[in-house]
Design an enzyme around this catalytic site. Structure first.
Site, PDB file in Angstrom:
ATOM      1  N   LYS A  22       1.035  -1.638   0.276  1.00  0.00           N
ATOM      2  CA  LYS A  22      -0.386  -0.127  -0.036  1.00  0.00           C
ATOM      3  C   LYS A  22       0.640   0.962   0.285  1.00  0.00           C
ATOM      4  CE  LYS A  22      -2.565   0.640   4.382  1.00  0.00           C
ATOM      5  NZ  LYS A  22      -3.082   1.918   4.690  1.00  0.00           N
ATOM      6  N   SER A  23       1.949   1.273   0.731  1.00  0.00           N
ATOM      7  CA  SER A  23       2.981   2.813   0.748  1.00  0.00           C
ATOM      8  C   SER A  23       3.568   2.605  -0.282  1.00  0.00           C
ATOM      9  CB  SER A  23       3.894   2.440   1.951  1.00  0.00           C
ATOM     10  OG  SER A  23       3.512   2.440   3.336  1.00  0.00           O
ATOM     11  N   ARG A 121      -7.659  13.111  12.843  1.00  0.00           N
ATOM     12  CA  ARG A 121      -5.842  12.977  12.908  1.00  0.00           C
ATOM     13  C   ARG A 121      -4.819  13.954  12.742  1.00  0.00           C
ATOM     14  NH1 ARG A 121      -4.431   7.677   9.258  1.00  0.00           N
ATOM     15  NH2 ARG A 121      -2.719   8.078  10.535  1.00  0.00           N
ATOM     16  N   SER A 164       8.920   9.839  12.060  1.00  0.00           N
ATOM     17  CA  SER A 164       7.101   9.013  10.590  1.00  0.00           C
ATOM     18  C   SER A 164       7.398   9.398   9.054  1.00  0.00           C
ATOM     19  CB  SER A 164       6.053  10.516  11.177  1.00  0.00           C
ATOM     20  OG  SER A 164       5.104  10.761   9.757  1.00  0.00           O
ATOM     21  N   ASP A 311       2.908  -0.283  12.426  1.00  0.00           N
ATOM     22  CA  ASP A 311       1.919  -1.020  11.713  1.00  0.00           C
ATOM     23  C   ASP A 311       1.141  -2.448  12.415  1.00  0.00           C
ATOM     24  OD1 ASP A 311       1.231   1.635  10.308  1.00  0.00           O
ATOM     25  OD2 ASP A 311       1.435   1.171   8.432  1.00  0.00           O
ATOM     26  N   LYS A 338      -3.278   6.471  15.023  1.00  0.00           N
ATOM     27  CA  LYS A 338      -3.522   6.595  13.496  1.00  0.00           C
ATOM     28  C   LYS A 338      -4.737   5.971  13.437  1.00  0.00           C
ATOM     29  CE  LYS A 338       0.930   4.882  12.771  1.00  0.00           C
ATOM     30  NZ  LYS A 338       1.532   5.594  12.103  1.00  0.00           N
TER      31      LYS A 338
END
Ligand code: S3P
Length: 425
Positions: A22-23, A121, A164, A311, A338
């Site tokens: 996905k990333s 978020r 991050s 994750d 998250k």
């Protein structure tokens, strides 16, 4: 949609190929959109989050077409155009944070918005450094929607307050269009897919452990083949480790060391895991993973390994319930920011199943090994990773569990259950 998950009486057996990362899929769309030329993106993720990114870049004038179900062709002259509507990031923090970096530097204005969870978020972490670069972004208390006025940016030298990859990547993508050098230092190394892909597409970027330097660069389109997602593989790795008599092979998994912390930790816990057929594809390390049921022991997971498995922590909690002794997770407070507060969500739901797990401010402590009882109604908190982690817990629970709103798995992994079914013998 309710999902009833039952204990499996035989082990998991067989070979599966894990779907696309996905990333990396987000980055492939974004970088191909700002590169000059035609890119074939092979094995693109069909999760809802990468599709949100794709739709946004189509609204920014990019020509994108699926040649088959997983091959995407993107054609661009490297320039984006004014969007005719506000841009919908759905549930995806990566879409919003990375796109903001690019959009801050464009010669037009744009608005990014998201669903209920994304609107809660924190966006201060990207707005602050982008403002230091000269960006103009308005929001209500640093929450989406973000109103971006395209501006001329300058490079910065920035110390990331937290590790991050989303913040780092946002600054790097803005830095591509800025005047002068951008330097970023991060406390511990987070996933480096942006740096690897920028390099692959010809950007002037270098990195030395936790410091990255980037000069403004034009990208040249290239074909990108995306490997399988280790965060998706994590559910199968965990299931095979805790369901007796399992022996599975997971093919084509991304093994980038900035993502592969779960393998390191599982081995530390005594897991029987073998890596086969390693190779490099489009700048990323890829391989097959063989996993067998194992007797596990507890461990401490903290410090610099945390960003490399951030994750996977909810499913590591499930793993820890089946390890003898104490497993402690520390330094993971950002998990509360998250798609849900993942610390509190996983602790509450695993307790319902009979696990001995205590919440702490920056993680949790699990006392194993405990039989999971099941017979409970489980909430997903509208969070795909909580849903999938608890599905794995259901595979070893004495009585069936009922997971509410299981459709949230589609955010990253629509093929999740179908792949599990291939392994039931
Ligand atoms: C991601 C980075 C991580 C991760 C998220 C995807 C990325 O977030 O949790 O699922 O693709 O860059 P943070 O950067 O907020 O840690």
């Amino acid at each position: 949609m309710d999902k009833i998950v039952q204990k499996i009486s035989t082990g998991l057996k067989g070979t599966i190929t894990i779907p696309s990362d996905k990333s990396i899929s987000h980055r492939a769309v974004m970088l191909s959109s700002i590169a000059n030329g035609k890119s074939l993106i092979k094995n693109f993720s069909l999760g809802k989050d990468p599709i949100s990114t794709l739709n946004i870049f189509k609204s920014l004038g990019i020509n994108a077409e699926f040649l088959d179900s997983k091959t995407l062709e993107i054609t661009s002259n490297g320039k984006l155009t004014t969007p005719q509507q506000n841009l919908d990031c759905g549930n995806s923090g990566t879409t919003m944070r990375l796109s903001t970096g690019i959009l801050s530097a464009q010669p037009f204005n744009s608005v990014l918005f998201g669903d209920e969870s994304l609107s809660k978020r924190p966006m201060k972490r990207i707005i602050e450094p982008l403002k230091l670069m000269g960006a103009e972004i308005n929001s209500d208390n640093f929450k989406a929607p973000l109103y971006i006025k395209g501006s001329k940016l300058s490079g910065i030298n920035y110390n990331l307050p937290i590790s991050s990859a989303q913040v780092k990547s946002c600054i790097l993508l803005a830095g591509l269009f800025a005047d002068g050098k951008t330097t970023i230092h991060e406390p511990n190394q987070s996933r480096n897919h942006t740096e690897l892909m920028l390099k692959y597409l010809g950007a002037d970027i270098s990195s030395d452990f936790n410091t990255i330097e980037l000069y403004p660069s034009k990208l040249e389109a290239k074909n990108i083949e995306i490997c399988g997602d280790i965060s998706s593989a994590a559910y199968f790795i965990t299931a095979a480790l805790i369901v007796p008599n399992s022996d599975i092979i997971i093919k084509n998994v991304g093994l980038n060391p900035t993502r592969a912390g779960i393998i390191k930790v599982a081995k530390q816990m005594g897991a029987n895991i073998e890596i086969l057929n390693q190779e490099e594809i489009s700048g990323e390390l890829v391989g097959d993973i063989r996993v067998k049921y194992s007797e596990l022991k507890g461990t401490e997971i903290s410090g610099e390994i945390i960003p490399t498995l951030i994750d996977e922590i909810p499913v590591i909690a499930v793993l820890a319930t089946q390890a003898n002794g104490i497993t402690t997770i520390k330094d993971a407070a950002d998990l509360r920011n998250k798609e849900s507060d993942r610390i509190s969500a996983i602790v509450i739901e695993l307790k319902k199943l009979g696990a001995d797990i205590q919440e702490t401010q920056d993680g949790f402590i699990v006392n194993g090994k405990r039989k999971l009882q099941g017979d409970a109604e489980i909430n997903t908190y509208h969070d795909h990773r909580i849903a999938m982690s608890l599905y794995v817990a259901g595979l070893i629970s004495e009585k069936p569990i009922n997971i509410k709103e299981f459709e949230w798995v589609d955010i990253s992994f629509p093929e999740f259950e179908e792949l599990f079914q291939k392994l039931y013998c």
